[in-house]
Design a protein around this motif. Structure first.
Motif: not given
Ligand SMILES: *Cc1c(COP(=O)(O)O)cnc(C)c1O
Length: 420
Positions: A137-152, A165-168
């Motif tokens: 639901a959070a993905i939009r047609p203009d979404t260009r990347l996904v960003f996360g932090e290994t160990l926050a 990674a699979k989701f992106a």
């Protein structure tokens, strides 16, 4: 070569008679025999031309970091913030959006939520444990990347790199991972499907609290010609009509970052900065092992202080919420950073911190010396209470960065501060 060996031998290639240690090349420019040679370098930048975007000392360090992460190329920046910014701007323009998990370093949240917004790039934040439907639901047609932090930093939750990674990739966009706390010694996100890695080298990589810096590393695996990234497949008029995917193949992302963004924004480190970073990198593998060992011992000690400590976040500690996931992503240890909450909230947390004698109060983490910080009143001061909760922070939380002192001395200091 194994990773410990790479720390010492990758990057700087010594030929007959060369200096043994990485030399500091202190020059803004480089000279060539012919005009044509320089013209050719604009087509294929294989040698350093100008220090706003290339320098031989920095280049050696970039090659070393790329080798440690298992990438095809890297580009150093003057700070971790600059690395995060350029990693996004290399893929987005005004009108695009990005998707990021909410448990990120406070500076990254500021950058994404406020400064990128002013540039016309919107960031949609999602809970890192959101279910599939919420992610979709959070993905939009203009979404260009996904960003996360290994160990926050500082919540210390372990990011499920493989899942994101699979989701992106299902949406034909890349996953960028901030791998600052684990460093490539403890986790290599490319092995789990991440496409781009960024670091604040200011932390463990430098390791001695000497020099700020950042780096972007390219896995070389993402298909930029999949139709979603026209800036990679159409001529760049600012760069004599180059088509990045055609001219540079699997180095398209990292060369575009250098020849377009670094050329224009110029946040490139000095040779001396890279020299200092290299000193840190040479001993990184040895230091990470000891940070992990000391931190686990300290976390076990904190667990015994049930009368003082409300909760502890350290994924290497059996029973931690992320213990099982850490076994997959961080099998050799979870770095030296522990976050714990003191009973009695903000007031008692600051009293405890002020009583420490060996550990220093400072705006830093992953220092060679033990140090502490209070996120709610310092690095995450700008966040609302709701954002604090989303970032996994409460008012009594202390971020303890366990250093390389003898662990008995670190524990003795914590013990006397609890007493105080
Ligand atoms: C410190 C930090 C940054 C920002 O790096 P600077 O070098 O301070 O600009 C980014 N990400 C994480 C996880 C950090 O800890």
């Amino acid at each position: 070569m194994k990773i410990e060996t790479k720390c010492l031998h990758e990057g700087y290639e010594r030929k007959n008679g060369d200096p043994g240690a990485l030399p500091i090349v202190q020059s803004t420019t480089y000279v060539f025999d012919s005009t044509q040679h320089i013209a050719d370098l604009f087509d294929m930048p294989t040698e350093c031309m100008y220090s706003r975007f290339a320098n031989p000392t920095v280049d050696a360090v970039e090659k070393k970091i790329a080798a440690l992460e298992g990438g095809v190329g890297a580009m150093c920046t003057t700070s971790g913030q600059a690395a995060s910014l350029l990693s996004v701007l290399n893929l987005c323009k005004a009108g695009d959006s990005i998707l990021a998990v909410s448990s990120l370093y406070g500076g990254t949240i500021n950058l994404f939520a406020f400064s990128l917004k002013k540039l016309g790039i919107e960031c949609i934040f999602v809970d890192p444990e959101a279910d599939d439907a919420a992610l979709e639901a959070a993905i939009r047609p203009d979404t260009r990347l996904v960003f996360g932090e290994t160990l926050a930093n500082p919540a210390l939750n372990v990011f499920d790199i493989e899942r994101f990674a699979k989701f992106a990739h299902a949406h034909r966009i890349p996953l960028i991972v901030d791998n600052t706390f684990p460093t490539p010694i403890l986790c290599r996100p490319f092995e789990f499907g991440a496409d781009i890695v960024v670091h604040s080298t200011t932390k463990y990589m430098d390791g001695h609290a000497l020099q700020g810096g950042g780096v972007i590393v390219d896995s070389g695996k993402f298909d930029w010609a999949n139709g979603n990234f026209p800036d990679f497949t159409e001529p760049d008029e600012s760069y004599h009509g180059v088509v990045y995917t055609q001219a540079f193949g699997n180095m398209a992302y990292i060369i575009k970052a250098r020849m377009q963004l670094m050329r224009d924004f110029g946040c490139y480190p000095a040779a001396n900065s890279a020299f200092l970073l290299n000193l840190g990198l040479e001993t990184l593998a040895v230091r990470m092992e000891r940070y992990c060992k000391n931190a686990l011992t300290v976390a076990e000690f904190l667990r015994t202080r049930t009368e003082d400590v409300e909760s502890i976040a350290y994924p290497g500690l059996p029973g931690d919420k992320y213990y099982e996931r850490a076994k997959k992503y961080l099998p050799d240890g979870c770095s030296g950073v522990i976050s714990f909450s003191i009973k009695g909230g903000r007031e008692r947390a600051t009293r405890f911190m002020d009583a420490l004698q060996l550990a220093s109060r400072e705006v830093h983490v992953a220092d060679i010396r033990t140090c502490v910080l209070h996120p709610a009143s310092m690095t995450h001061r700008q966040l609302t209470d709701e954002q604090l909760v989303a970032a996994g922070i409460d008012a009594g939380m202390i971020r303890l960065s366990v250093g390389l002192e003898n662990v008995d001395d670190i524990i003795a200091d914590l013990e006397q501060a609890f007493g105080a």
